[in-house]
Scaffold this motif. Structure first.
Motif, PDB file in Angstrom:
ATOM      1  N   PHE A   1       6.337  10.209   9.974  1.00 53.45           N
ATOM      2  CA  PHE A   1       5.951  11.366  10.784  1.00 53.45           C
ATOM      3  C   PHE A   1       6.219  12.614   9.966  1.00 53.45           C
ATOM      4  N   GLU A   2       5.202  13.462   9.797  1.00 50.94           N
ATOM      5  CA  GLU A   2       5.367  14.689   9.024  1.00 50.94           C
ATOM      6  C   GLU A   2       5.815  15.814   9.948  1.00 50.94           C
ATOM      7  N   VAL A   3       6.911  16.421   9.599  1.00 46.10           N
ATOM      8  CA  VAL A   3       7.505  17.476  10.424  1.00 46.10           C
ATOM      9  C   VAL A   3       6.700  18.762  10.291  1.00 46.10           C
ATOM     10  N   LYS A   4       6.367  19.360  11.440  1.00 45.55           N
ATOM     11  CA  LYS A   4       5.647  20.637  11.458  1.00 45.55           C
ATOM     12  C   LYS A   4       6.187  21.515  12.578  1.00 45.55           C
ATOM     13  N   GLN A   5       6.292  22.789  12.243  1.00 44.39           N
ATOM     14  CA  GLN A   5       6.661  23.748  13.287  1.00 44.39           C
ATOM     15  C   GLN A   5       5.416  24.134  14.072  1.00 44.39           C
ATOM     16  N   THR A   6       5.525  24.112  15.391  1.00 42.81           N
ATOM     17  CA  THR A   6       4.397  24.472  16.252  1.00 42.81           C
ATOM     18  C   THR A   6       4.866  25.456  17.316  1.00 42.81           C
TER      19      THR A   6
ATOM     20  N   ASN B   1      23.526  12.611  15.850  1.00 41.76           N
ATOM     21  CA  ASN B   1      22.116  12.229  15.750  1.00 41.76           C
ATOM     22  C   ASN B   1      21.664  12.363  14.304  1.00 41.76           C
ATOM     23  N   ALA B   2      20.758  11.457  13.888  1.00 41.98           N
ATOM     24  CA  ALA B   2      20.273  11.492  12.503  1.00 41.98           C
ATOM     25  C   ALA B   2      18.877  10.889  12.443  1.00 41.98           C
ATOM     26  N   VAL B   3      18.183  11.212  11.347  1.00 43.46           N
ATOM     27  CA  VAL B   3      16.856  10.648  11.083  1.00 43.46           C
ATOM     28  C   VAL B   3      16.833  10.163   9.640  1.00 43.46           C
ATOM     29  N   TYR B   4      15.873   9.277   9.308  1.00 45.74           N
ATOM     30  CA  TYR B   4      15.669   8.837   7.931  1.00 45.74           C
ATOM     31  C   TYR B   4      14.544   9.659   7.320  1.00 45.74           C
ATOM     32  N   ARG B   5      14.908  10.480   6.300  1.00 44.55           N
ATOM     33  CA  ARG B   5      13.915  11.275   5.576  1.00 44.55           C
ATOM     34  C   ARG B   5      13.459  10.530   4.328  1.00 44.55           C
ATOM     35  N   ASN B   6      12.190  10.700   4.024  1.00 44.58           N
ATOM     36  CA  ASN B   6      11.633  10.146   2.786  1.00 44.58           C
ATOM     37  C   ASN B   6      11.823  11.186   1.678  1.00 44.58           C
ATOM     38  N   VAL B   7      12.798  10.908   0.790  1.00 45.82           N
ATOM     39  CA  VAL B   7      13.095  11.829  -0.315  1.00 45.82           C
ATOM     40  C   VAL B   7      12.821  11.091  -1.623  1.00 45.82           C
ATOM     41  N   GLU B   8      11.691  11.413  -2.240  1.00 44.72           N
ATOM     42  CA  GLU B   8      11.298  10.820  -3.525  1.00 44.72           C
ATOM     43  C   GLU B   8      11.336   9.291  -3.452  1.00 44.72           C
TER      44      GLU B   8
ATOM     45  N   ALA C   1      18.106  21.946  14.218  1.00 52.32           N
ATOM     46  CA  ALA C   1      18.555  22.112  12.827  1.00 52.32           C
ATOM     47  C   ALA C   1      18.541  20.762  12.138  1.00 52.32           C
ATOM     48  N   GLY C   2      18.346  20.781  10.810  1.00 57.18           N
ATOM     49  CA  GLY C   2      18.386  19.559  10.023  1.00 57.18           C
ATOM     50  C   GLY C   2      17.073  19.184   9.385  1.00 57.18           C
ATOM     51  N   LEU C   3      15.947  19.722   9.867  1.00 52.24           N
ATOM     52  CA  LEU C   3      14.637  19.413   9.300  1.00 52.24           C
ATOM     53  C   LEU C   3      13.854  20.699   9.094  1.00 52.24           C
ATOM     54  N   GLU C   4      12.858  20.627   8.214  1.00 55.65           N
ATOM     55  CA  GLU C   4      12.000  21.775   7.990  1.00 55.65           C
ATOM     56  C   GLU C   4      10.571  21.297   7.783  1.00 55.65           C
ATOM     57  N   ASP C   5       9.637  22.248   7.754  1.00 52.38           N
ATOM     58  CA  ASP C   5       8.227  21.915   7.588  1.00 52.38           C
ATOM     59  C   ASP C   5       7.995  21.041   6.359  1.00 52.38           C
ATOM     60  N   GLY C   6       7.159  20.027   6.501  1.00 51.59           N
ATOM     61  CA  GLY C   6       6.790  19.181   5.378  1.00 51.59           C
ATOM     62  C   GLY C   6       7.640  17.945   5.205  1.00 51.59           C
ATOM     63  N   ASP C   7       8.812  17.891   5.829  1.00 53.35           N
ATOM     64  CA  ASP C   7       9.643  16.693   5.738  1.00 53.35           C
ATOM     65  C   ASP C   7       8.906  15.509   6.351  1.00 53.35           C
ATOM     66  N   LYS C   8       9.102  14.345   5.732  1.00 54.33           N
ATOM     67  CA  LYS C   8       8.550  13.111   6.288  1.00 54.33           C
ATOM     68  C   LYS C   8       9.698  12.210   6.706  1.00 54.33           C
ATOM     69  N   ILE C   9       9.610  11.705   7.917  1.00 55.60           N
ATOM     70  CA  ILE C   9      10.697  10.896   8.463  1.00 55.60           C
ATOM     71  C   ILE C   9      10.128   9.578   8.978  1.00 55.60           C
ATOM     72  N   SER C  10      10.997   8.568   9.007  1.00 56.11           N
ATOM     73  CA  SER C  10      10.602   7.276   9.572  1.00 56.11           C
ATOM     74  C   SER C  10      10.403   7.440  11.069  1.00 56.11           C
TER      75      SER C  10
END
Length: 342
Positions: free
Chosen positions: A31-36, A291-298, A320-329
């Motif tokens: 899932f790609e994180v986006k601010q809306t 609470n936590a998420v799995y981010r795809n980092v490289e 808090a903890g995520l920003e635009d463009g982050d990809k998470i499981s």
């Protein structure tokens, strides 16, 4: 919104989140994180209460001779709840009826006398004073009829007060008397409420007062998840002295859902729009209040702590903890199982 994700060391000390990195990301859905720009919803606890509720009191004196309903019974409108002895009221009614007949007879006699005097006066058989006296007697007798009819109406009302009827359909919440008791005017007899006209009652913090004034509408969420919409609200113009919150009454539409006075429901309203991040609830791992998420980092799965806000349907707000463009499981628990298996 923080610009960088944060991961306090204490969070990774939890055994529940012992796996931090994986060697290679297994093919999965991200899932790609986006601010809306989304509506900001305020969710409050509310209580259901009846709009129509009352305590019926005695309006005449007497002894209770019959009680037809008890606490928790459902009654239809105009059903007879109880009966009071009516001998005294019946005697008063008979006397009032006799008084009306007596007043009508006196008026008829006075009117006949006046009519005769009007015919005799031109002939000089009676004086002007006698004619005026007969006219006054006729008018007085007519007013006495009105007084007697008023007494008759009062007597009928007093007799009707010996039979207590339900003012509307509803449930008896309390019975205050027993058979054989003598009651006087003003004594409570029955308390009850209608189950048809209901409202939700809640309190809003002072900081949300203007937002509710600008958009006076609520969505009520019932215990089964169904929702009701209402824009018929009453916002109190003064705050509670201790909590400084403002009471709100929300009239509810008629529904076939199970809705009874005393139930808890959720009441929510929109306080405006702001830029926010929302992710699927399945993407969040939860351990107590962490609470936590799995981010795809490289190409690696990095467990990243996040701070969550309100939950709406299947989505969670990320403060808090995520920003635009982050990809998470998108399925964090499934990802955890895969990492533990490796």
């Amino acid at each position: 919104m923080n610009s960088k994700p944060y991961s306090p060391p204490t969070f990774f000390a939890c055994l529940f989140f012992s796996v931090i990195y994986s060697k290679v990301l297994i093919a999965e859905t991200f899932f790609e994180v986006k601010q809306t720009l989304q509506e900001q919803v305020v969710v409050l606890d509310a209580t259901i209460e009846a709009i129509d509720k009352a305590t019926l009191s005695a309006q005449t004196s007497g002894r209770i001779i019959k009680i037809n309903f008890d606490t928790n019974d459902y009654v239809e409108k105009d059903s007879v709840l109880l009966e009071i002895t009516n001998r005294e009221q019946g005697a008063q009614l008979a006397a009032a009826e006799a008084g009306v007949l007596r007043a009508e007879a006196a008026y008829n006699e006075a009117k006949l006398t006046y009519d005769r005097y009007k015919k005799l006066f031109p002939k000089g058989a009676i004086s002007q004073g006698q004619l005026d006296q007969a006219k006054a007697a006729a008018e007085t007798s007519k007013q006495l009829i009105n007084a007697a009819q008023a007494s008759l109406t009062q007597a009928k009302e007093s007799l009707d007060y010996t039979i207590i009827r339900a003012p509307y359909s509803g449930v008896v919440t309390e019975r205050h008397v027993e058979i054989g008791e003598t009651v006087n005017p003003g004594e409570p007899l029955f308390s009850g409420m209608s189950l048809t006209n209901l409202r939700a009652v809640t309190e809003i913090p002072q900081r949300h007062l203007q937002a509710l004034r600008d958009n006076p509408a609520f969505i009520i969420t019932l215990s089964d998840g169904s929702k009701l919409y209402s824009d018929k609200i009453t916002l109190f113009n003064y705050a509670d002295a201790q909590s400084h919150a403002f009471k709100v009454r929300i009239d509810l539409p008629v529904t076939d859902k199970l809705l009874l006075p005393g139930m808890w429901v959720k009441a929510e309203f929109v306080r405006g729009k702001s830029s926010t991040i929302r992710i699927p609830g399945s993407a969040v791992l939860t351990n107590n209040e962490l609470n936590a998420v799995y981010r795809n980092v490289e190409g690696k799965a990095v467990l990243t702590q996040v701070r969550v806000g309100t939950k709406l349907d299947d989505e969670v707000e990320i403060l808090a903890g995520l920003e635009d463009g982050d990809k998470i499981s998108i399925d964090a628990y499934q990802k955890l199982k895969q990492l533990e298996a490796n």
